[in-house]
Structures are given as structure tokens and as C-alpha cells.
Design a protein around this motif. Structure first.
Motif, PDB file in Angstrom:
ATOM      1  N   THR A 343      39.337  15.108   6.225  1.00  0.00           N
ATOM      2  CA  THR A 343      37.859  14.716   6.788  1.00  0.00           C
ATOM      3  C   THR A 343      37.151  14.902   6.403  1.00  0.00           C
ATOM      4  OG1 THR A 343      37.484  16.174   8.200  1.00  0.00           O
ATOM      5  CG2 THR A 343      39.133  14.647   9.250  1.00  0.00           C
ATOM      6  N   GLY A 344      35.499  14.415   6.629  1.00  0.00           N
ATOM      7  CA  GLY A 344      34.290  14.688   5.930  1.00  0.00           C
ATOM      8  C   GLY A 344      33.720  16.561   6.504  1.00  0.00           C
ATOM      9  N   ASP A 372      33.374   8.950  -0.027  1.00  0.00           N
ATOM     10  CA  ASP A 372      33.541   8.248   1.343  1.00  0.00           C
ATOM     11  C   ASP A 372      33.802   9.409   2.238  1.00  0.00           C
ATOM     12  OD1 ASP A 372      36.310   9.180   0.132  1.00  0.00           O
ATOM     13  OD2 ASP A 372      37.509   9.139   0.465  1.00  0.00           O
ATOM     14  N   HIS A 373      33.916  10.987   1.885  1.00  0.00           N
ATOM     15  CA  HIS A 373      33.923  11.711   3.064  1.00  0.00           C
ATOM     16  C   HIS A 373      32.368  11.822   3.462  1.00  0.00           C
ATOM     17  CE1 HIS A 373      36.952  14.269   0.237  1.00  0.00           C
ATOM     18  NE2 HIS A 373      37.184  13.679   1.380  1.00  0.00           N
ATOM     19  N   ASP A 375      30.222   9.528   3.495  1.00  0.00           N
ATOM     20  CA  ASP A 375      30.354   8.505   4.240  1.00  0.00           C
ATOM     21  C   ASP A 375      30.701   8.595   5.752  1.00  0.00           C
ATOM     22  OD1 ASP A 375      28.916   5.810   4.406  1.00  0.00           O
ATOM     23  OD2 ASP A 375      30.522   4.744   3.574  1.00  0.00           O
ATOM     24  N   GLN A 376      31.612   9.181   5.793  1.00  0.00           N
ATOM     25  CA  GLN A 376      32.401   9.137   7.232  1.00  0.00           C
ATOM     26  C   GLN A 376      31.670  10.509   7.885  1.00  0.00           C
ATOM     27  OE1 GLN A 376      35.997  11.881   7.811  1.00  0.00           O
ATOM     28  NE2 GLN A 376      36.586   9.736   5.569  1.00  0.00           N
ATOM     29  N   GLN A 381      31.637   7.410  14.155  1.00  0.00           N
ATOM     30  CA  GLN A 381      32.480   6.347  13.889  1.00  0.00           C
ATOM     31  C   GLN A 381      33.304   5.968  15.743  1.00  0.00           C
ATOM     32  OE1 GLN A 381      34.467   5.931  11.096  1.00  0.00           O
ATOM     33  NE2 GLN A 381      32.189   6.805  10.253  1.00  0.00           N
ATOM     34  N   ASP A 501      34.855  -1.723  13.832  1.00  0.00           N
ATOM     35  CA  ASP A 501      34.993  -1.092  12.849  1.00  0.00           C
ATOM     36  C   ASP A 501      34.493  -1.302  11.581  1.00  0.00           C
ATOM     37  OD1 ASP A 501      35.426   0.836  10.952  1.00  0.00           O
ATOM     38  OD2 ASP A 501      37.259   1.590  12.520  1.00  0.00           O
ATOM     39  N   SER A 503      34.029  -0.068   8.909  1.00  0.00           N
ATOM     40  CA  SER A 503      34.555   1.246   7.096  1.00  0.00           C
ATOM     41  C   SER A 503      35.786   0.418   7.275  1.00  0.00           C
ATOM     42  CB  SER A 503      34.443   2.489   7.708  1.00  0.00           C
ATOM     43  OG  SER A 503      33.412   3.381   8.980  1.00  0.00           O
TER      44      SER A 503
END
Ligand code: ADP
Ligand code: MG
Ligand code: MG
Length: 875
Positions: A343-344, A372-373, A375-376, A381, A501, A503
Motif C-alpha cells: 500500500t501507499g 499511485d502510492h 495518490d493513495q 479511500q 470510487d 480511483s
């Protein structure tokens, strides 16, 4: 080039660098063996062979491959001291897939290959009957499914029957007799299917190799590559490897682990295993696997070695690893390793921890965290549980990431009304126009039926870090009646809840649970290193003092684009002044309206200068076609009426003025500097607003660096005209105020002609800023707002590799390179930046770094991502 590479016991022909040819699995098996870890010997048939196999398409191995595989097999037999098909000392094999990019579970694997009715007796005599028949039944099942396309259920049914008869629940509780009987039943399954089980182990091996190659083009593998955007791979390699037996009793086991916690990044083993089991048992959920720590007591020597190996591998690969292993009677075998998905939060924690532990340098750490990490980390989320149990009712483009939950609203008024009552809103529109910005600001998320990744809704949403799904073509929005239809009979009206969502571009029914983004101390430390490494400056696109403030918080080093017109919609009053300016009959009337505009623009600019004290602020003069600011329908009639009354000009005449503004192709119409050349008082007023604001801010002791930017320039003459007007006005403001401000005049490079004529244009420009949204649109001839329909086909057909509005197109890059070269030849100290959507795209940022641009400018929320991309480009 060789088709087969052997690995194991000091005989390693491949290594980790050969991922493309040997696949990730094959390359890393060779590497692990090379650095002395215990890996069962084997050989890898290359991805090049797979490409050839699929090209031939006759389900037969290309010429010479079988012969080479047999040579490999002889070497493996020698290393293992066993022989395929020899009942006295049988070698069993696994035949495993493995592409250059991991495709978990998508390709096929066969275990325990080499067993037949004769060999199984030999194995039983040597290693015990229960183990031998357990291996045989596993093999018949897997071989039938993978090679012959039989259904796993047909085997599972027999297994269940035997378990029932024996009165046991779990596979590993069956004794040798039962397992032998199960094998006989499995033979029956083959017979019933009208298939014969190949008793010849070499035949088994050949067909299994072909089956793994075939699995490259299975429907699910193709779909996976499509979804994950995996392109340009040749195929899968095949690894033929001696078996290590995890099913040899209570000191045998099979397991998987991450060397660190993949969800939090904590430095502890993260994994599970099963005693007396093989391969897929751990993931298949037949028995509940045990947490990895308990292996320490169960099989201590194997655990210690495993722990040592995780350290060796982390040091060797300088990254967190995902490992598959098997223990055979207390002896550990390594079966796979690769860099672990995380995960991020984990990515940042692992990168910073590893620097502290001395495992990696700061430079390496900067490359361990992906866009993307980040971004997360930056967007709220949905929790995994919520997504797992939620119902997806529609899908669209993942236009702006994050999680948004709210009740549907179909207009700006509804969204604002909900907001004022403390209710979260999801603004649902067919598409959005600049007039919807109020509703977009008030909403938690935006859902549109039409529009692409750079449609108005998407751009604005990303700019605000607001969740947005655009182009959800499967939905039907009726704004008038307030109805959202999602297909399958799902209908939502005002007051109904949905969750977006952004993403993944998924719309969920009802309210899903969210978790907020959090800034950790590790994150701050990490971003500090990022800033040390990069050469490119990162600015932000911001239209309001609040946006500017946010941009600064996210580390922006200035504003690369202020779109002044976005401020026109802020209040009714402002909009009225703008509309009067547009509909003015003569210059006097226009001046009156412009005087009102001057006041609020100056106020906005002062706010932005204060927020960005000491940093450059680039202000673009009015860009969009004027009719974008006019209302429609009833509201327009009222406006015409009011103006006619005030100015005593007949209604008809006022209406005619409005109609004249309508254009067939507004994006190529009367906009940008064309407006200000026709009406110099517009540019003059805006320049005055900028300079007065700058002088005022400066007087308060705030350092200001305004850059005034002319949009849509295509020729030297256009910019010369505007430069003269702007400088004249700026000089008179400074004279009036009795002070000087360090301001610059420059231009957007967004018309292809401007890139071509950059040398001449640079005579009048102190800076260039590539407006890559328009530049892409005009270079490709693709409309930003209407291209979604065919872009998807183009992407699917491989006509284009990437969405050019997301990642800079090669042709656009060519123009940029030319413009930089020609511009700097004319003016060596020309400041050059980019302010399109591409400023937040890592691949595009990398290109800007290589071109030697001074900065990129992106939406405030993308600033950390652009900083990271700039650092990664520089290290
Ligand atoms: P995937 O790529 O789907 O993970 P693998 O080729 O890794 O497929 O095989 C799946 C599992 O089969 C492995 O995790 C391992 O447990 C088992 N396996 C594969 N090869 C062997 C082997 N030589 N000895 C023992 N078990 C094996
Ligand atoms: Mg695996
Ligand atoms: Mg533009």
C-alpha cells in the motif's frame, strides 16, 4: 540464443537481470540459487520460445526446443540425483509459468509431474504410501485441469465422497489406503471424460509445457493484461523444476510471506503457511493457514533459515520481497521471490526504514515509492471491506481519485442547498460546464454521463482533489426530473445515497465506509529527500487565494497558471459585471463594466500574492470564448431585458449582439489573445489589476513576482501587440504608485504554430509556458471534450499506446523540443515551463526534466506527485 537456461546447485545460466527473457520467476530462481540459497534445480524455457510457439499456433514446440529441454532435464536429474520416470528413484517436476511482469494466478502451473501407476509404487516404497498417493491424486487433478481442460469439480466430487466415507473433514487426514482408492477413482474421472491419462512422463512434460504456453492466451490472462495495461511482453517463460515436497508429514510445510508488513510497512514477517501441504493449499482456503511466526516452534531450523534468507534477499534486492517457500522434512527450499506489492503507507514506511537501516540510499528510496502510492496517501479511500461488500451499479473513467459518499444532486443549486444543510452531495450531470463550478465545489464528488479524462469536470475535480467519475456511458441522467438511471433497474432520485470510487471509476449503491488520508512523519521525511534530489521546480495551477494556500501546503514553489476567468463565477455580482462587459454596445459601456471587474480581480490577485509571498505567480489573461459566460434560456431573456432597459437600446439589438457571439467551433474561435487584440481594454484592465495588486502587496512588505501570460499566441505580431499594451499599462500603474515591481511578460505555447515560430515569439516573451491541453488538441486534431468515444477504440486497437491528454504524445514532445531549442537560441535565459494536465503525469514530468524545462505546474493535489516524479527523473 539459447532456448533453455538451467538453474540450481552452482549451475546457473541465468540471473535477475534477465527478467524479459526468463520471466520474473525464472530470473529470480536463478538469482537466488546463484547467491547460495537452496532452490530445487530446474530449467527455464524462454519467453522468446513462447512468442514463437504462439506465432506457429499449431500447439507444437518450435524446432529444437524439445531437444534442448531434454538436455536441461538430464542436468536437473544429475543435480537432484533422481530420474524422471525411474520407479527406483523418481524425479517429480513442477511445470510453472512466469512472465516478465507478475500476473498472479492468471497462468498455469502443474505439480508432481512424472507420476504414473508404476512410479507411484516406487515413490511409495521409498517415501511412504500416504505421501506418494497424495502426490499422485494432486497430479492427476492438476494435469487434467491444466493440460486436458477437465473441470476441477469432477475431481473435487470424488475427493469429497472419499472424505465422507472416511468420516474426515480435511484432505490431509486421509490415510494411504483412502488416497490409493482416490487415485483409482480419479482414473475413472478421466475415463468418463473419454480421455486417457498419459502414463509416459516425457509425454506428460511435453504436454504440460505446451499447456503453460497456451495459458498465455487464455481469456482471463488476456483480460488481465488489458485491465492492468500490460503491453509489449513476448509471452510467458516455462520453469521446469524438481519438486520439493511440503506434503511429507508434520515436519513439511508450504507457505508464502512478505519480508515486511505489506499493508503498514512495519518491519516484521507477514505471511502464513500450512503443515503437510502443497502449493495452492495455502490460498485455496481448504484449511486455515497459520501465521508465519508459529513456524518458529513447529520447524525451528527451517524458520531460522527462512528468517536469514529474508534478510539476505532484502539486502541483495534492496527491497521488500514476496517469497514462496516449501519445507521438506525440516529442510527449507526457496521457490520464488519478487519485489512485494504494498500500500501507499507501507511504501513510504519501508523506503524510510530501509534508509535508516542502511539497506538503501536516499536516492534508491526515492524510487521505491510510486505515483499511485502517493495518490493513495493523499486521497481518502474506501476501506477494503466496504469495497468487497459494496454493489457496483455503474462504471466510468477514473477521472479524479478518492472516495466520495453523498446524496445525488442534479444542479448547482441542489448541491449548494445540501451543503448548506450539512448534507454531503454527489453532483450528477450529463456533462459539466464552467457554470457548474459552484455545484462542483459544494459537492463531495462528481459523476457525469459524458466527457473524458480531461473534460471540464475531470480537470476541475483533479484540481480540487475532488473525486470524479466522468464518461459513465452506461448511466442516463435526467437533470430536469432529477433521475439517475444506472441500468439493471437501478434508479436514484434526489436524496438517494451513492458512493463514488474515483480511483477505480466505480459507482456503488448506498453509503460505503471511508478512511481519511493521513500525513505521517515518514511521509514528511520522504518528501524532504524528494526535494533534495530534483532539478525541476514544481508549481501549481490555482485560481483562488484558497487554492494557492493549499498549493503552498503541498510544496508548490509558485503558481504556474492562474485562470482569471474561473473567478468570474464566484458571485452573482461578478458574473453580472462580466456579462455587461461582454454585451456592451460601445467602449464607454465596456469600460464601466471593466472598472467593476478591475476591483474584484485586484482583490483576488492580492490574496494570491500574499499566499505565495516570495514565489512567482503566473497570471493568464482572459482565454475562453465570451459566450461561455452568458446564461441560456429564460435567464438570458431576463438579462437582455435588463440591459435594454438600462441602456435604452432595443431588445432586438441587444439580442443580436448575443447571437453574434455564437460560434460553430468555439475552441478554434474568438478566444485567447484574439479577444484582447480586438478589445485592448480587456488586457489593459487585467494588467492593471495584476500590477495594482502587486504594488499593494509589495507595500505591505510581501515580495511579489508576477508573470503576465498571454494565451493562444501563434505569431510574433500577436504577442508584440499584447506586450505593448500590457507594458504600457504596467508602466503607468508603477508611475502612479511611485514604485517598481519585478514583473515579466510571456506567453503560452499552445498553438502548434507558436512552437514552430518560437524563435520569433521569444523576441517578445520573457517566458514560455506549454499549455499542453490545447497543444495536444490542436496538434493531434483531437477534441479534448469529444474524443473519449474513439480514443477507447484507438487504445484497444493499439493505434495509440496512451491517452495523449494524460501522457504527452510523441508529436507534441517533438514540438516542445523544437520550441525550447528555438526559444532559448533567441533568448538564452528564457524561462520555460508547462502548465497543462501533463504537469501531474510522471512520464510527462520525466520528459520535461530531460528537455531542461525550469518547471512544471499542475493542480495543487498533484504537486507531491509531480515533486516525486521530478526527483525520480533526476536520480
Ligand atoms: P503462481 O505464479 O501462480 O504463483 P507458481 O509457479 O508459483 O504459480 O506455483 C504455485 C505454487 O506451487 C507455488 O507457490 C508452490 O507452493 C508450488 N510449487 C511450484 N513449484 C514447486 C516445486 N518445485 N516444489 C514444490 N512446490 C512447488
Ligand atoms: Mg507463485
Ligand atoms: Mg489553453
Amino acid at each position: 540464443a539459447p532456448k533453455v537456461y538451467v538453474f540450481g546447485a552452482g549451475r546457473n545460466e541465468g540471473d535477475a537481470s534477465m527478467c524479459d527473457l526468463l520471466g520474473g520467476k525464472g530470473a529470480n530462481l536463478a538469482e537466488m540459487s546463484r547467491i547460495g540459497l537452496s532452490v530445487p534445480p530446474g530449467f527455464t524455457i524462454t519467453t522468446a520460445v513462447c512468442a514463437e510457439y504462439n506465432r506457429l499456433g499449431n500447439r507444437d514446440l518450435p524446432l529444437g526446443v524439445w531437444e534442448d529441454a531434454l538436455v536441461g532435464l538430464r542436468e536437473v536429474e544429475a543435480m537432484a540425483g533422481l530420474k524422471l520416470g525411474d520407479a527406483a528413484s523418481p524425479l517429480l517436476l513442477s511445470v510453472r509459468s512466469g512472465a516478465a511482469i507478475s500476473m498472479p494466478g492468471m497462468l498455469d502451473t502443474v505439480l508432481n509431474l512424472g507420476l504414473n501407476d508404476l512410479v507411484v509404487e516406487g515413490l511409495a516404497a521409498k517415501c511412504g504410501a500416504a505421501f506418494a498417493y497424495d502426490s499422485y491424486r494432486r497430479f492427476m487433478d492438476m494435469y487434467g485441469c491444466v493440460v486436458l481442460g477437465m473441470s476441477h469439480e469432477s475431481f473435487e466430487r470424488e475427493l469429497d465422497a472419499v472424505k465422507r466415507e472416511a468420516g474426515v473433514e480435511k484432505d490431509n487426514e486421509l490415510d494411504a489406503e483412502r488416497l490409493r482408492a482416490l487415485c483409482a477413482r480419479f482414473k475413472g474421472v478421466y475415463r468418463e471424460a473419454g480421455l486417457s491419462f498419459p502414463e509416459d512422463p516425457l509425454e506428460q512434460m511435453r504436454l504440460a509445457i505446451c499447456a503453460v504456453f497456451d495459458s498465455w492466451n487464455s481469456a482471463r490472462a488476456i483480460k488481465y493484461r488489458e485491465v492492468q495495461k500490460i503491453k509489449g511482453l513476448r509471452g510467458t517463460a516455462v520453469n521446469v523444476q524438481a519438486m520439493a515436497y511440503g506434503n511429507m508429514g508434520d515436519t513439511s510445510a508450504t507457505g508464502v510471506l512478505f519480508t515486511r508488513d505489506a499493508s503498514t510497512g512495519e518491519n516484521r514477517l507477514y505471511g502464513e503457511y500450512l503443515i503437510n501441504a502443497q502449493g495452492e493449499d495455502v490460498v485455496a482456503g481448504i484449511r486455515t493457514p497459520e501465521p508465519i511466526e508459529t513456524l518458529r516452534e513447529r520447524i525451528p531450523e527451517a524458520y531460522d533459515e527462512l528468517l536469514r534468507n529474508t534478510r539476505i534477499l532484502e539486502e541483495h534486492y534492496r527491497d521488500m520481497q514476496d517469497i514462496e517457500f516449501t519445507v521438506q522434512e525440516g529442510k527449507l527450499y526457496m521457490l520464488q521471490c519478487r519485489s512485494g506489492k504494498r500500500t501507499g503507507v507501507a511504501a513510504v514506511k519501508i523506503a524510510t526504514d530501509m534508509v535508516r537501516e542502511g539497506l538503501v540510499t536516499k536516492r534508491e528510496a526515492v524510487n521505491m515509492v510510486g505515483a499511485d502510492h502517493l495518490d493513495q496517501l493523499l486521497h481518502p479511500q474506501f476501506t477494503e471491506e466496504a469495497k468487497g461488500s459494496g454493489e457496483v451499479v455503474a462504471t466510468g473513467l477514473p477521472a479524479s481519485p478518492g472516495a466520495a459518499v453523498g446524496v445525488v444532486a442534479f444542479s448547482t443549486e441542489e448541491a449548494e442547498d445540501l451543503q448548506s444543510r450539512g448534507q454531503p452531495a454527489i453532483l450528477v450531470r450529463v456533462e459539466t460546464s464552467p457554470e457548474d463550478v459552484g455545484g462542483m465545489a459544494a459537492a463531495q464528488g462528481i459523476l457525469t454521463e459524458r466527457g473524458g479524462m480531461t473534460s471540464h469536470a475531470a480537470v476541475v475535480a483533479r484540481g480540487w482533489g475532488k473525486t470524479c467519475i466522468s464518461g459513465a456511458t452506461g448511466i442516463k441522467v435526467n437533470e430536469q426530473d432529477g433521475v439517475l438511471e444506472c441500468g439493471a433497474g437501478r434508479v436514484y432520485r434526489r436524496g438517494d445515497w451513492v458512493s463514488l470510487d474515483g480511483s477505480e471509476g466505480k459507482v456503488y449503491d448506498g453509503k460505503l465506509a471511508v478512511q481519511a488520508a493521513k500525513m505521517t512523519p515518514e511521509m514528511e521525511e520522504f518528501m524532504g529527500w524528494v526535494d533534495e534530489m530534483r532539478k525541476l521546480r514544481v508549481l501549481a495551477n490555482a485560481d483562488t487565494p484558497e487554492d494557492a494556500e493549499k498549493a503552498r501546503e503541498n510544496g508548490a514553489e509558485g503558481i504556474g497558471l492562474v485562470r482569471t476567468e474561473h473567478m468570474f463565477f464566484k458571485t452573482e455580482e461578478r458574473l453580472r459585471s462580466v456579462r455587461r462587459m461582454i454585451m456592451a454596445a460601445d467602449e464607454a459601456e465596456r469600460r464601466k463594466a471593466l472598472d467593476e471587474i478591475l476591483v474584484f480581480q485586484r482583490e483576488d490577485f492580492e490574496g494570491i500574492f500574499r499566499a505565495m509571498r516570495g514565489l512567482p505567480v503566473t497570471i493568464r489573461l482572459l482565454d475562453p470564448p465570451l459566450h461561455e459566460f452568458l446564461p441560456e434560456g429564460k435567464e438570458l431573456e431576463d438579462l437582455v431585458g435588463a440591459i435594454s432597459l438600462e441602456t435604452s437600446v432595443p431588445r432586438q439589438e441587444v439580442l443580436q449582439r448575443v447571437e453574434k457571439l455564437q460560434e460553430v467551433n468555439p475552441m478554434l474561435g474568438f478566444r485567447g489573445c484574439r479577444l484582447a487584440i480586438a478589445h485592448p481594454e480587456i488586457a489593459r484592465t487585467q494588467a492593471r489589476a495584476v500590477l495594482e495588486a502587486a504594488c499593494n502587496a509589495q507595500r505591505e512588505g510581501c515580495e511579489v513576482f508576477p508573470d503576465i501570460m498571454v494565451p493562444l499566441v501563434g505569431s510574433r505580431a500577436e504577442l508584440a501587440n499584447q506586450e505593448r499594451v500590457i507594458r504600457q499599462e504596467c508602466e503607468s500603474v508603477m508611475r502612479e504608485k511611485g514604485t517598481r515591481v519585478d514583473y515579466k511578460v510571456g506567453t503560452m505555447i499552445e498553438v502548434p504554430r507558436a512552437a514552430l515560430m518560437a524563435g520569433q515569439i521569444a523576441e517578445h516573451a520573457e517566458f514560455f509556458s506549454f499549455g499542453t491541453n490545447d497543444l495536444t488538441q490542436m496538434t493531434m486534431g483531437f477534441s479534448r471534450d469529444d474524443s473519449a468515444a474513439f480514443l477507447n477504440t484507438y487504445l484497444a486497437e493499439g493505434i495509440i499506446a496512451q491517452d495523449p491528454f494524460q501522457t504527452l504524445d510523441a508529436g507534441v514532445k517533438e514540438l516542445m523540443e523544437m520550441a525550447v531549442k528555438r526559444g532559448r537560441k533567441q533568448r538564452p535565459d528564457l524561462k520555460v515551463g508547462l502548465c497543462g494536465e501533463h504537469g501531474g503525469d510522471p512520464a510527462s514530468v520525466k520528459f520535461c526534466d530531460s528537455l531542461g524545462l525550469n518547471y512544471v505546474s499542475c493542480s495543487p493535489f498533484r504537486v507531491p506527485i509531480a515533486r516525486l516524479a521530478a526527483a525520480q527523473a533526476a536520480v
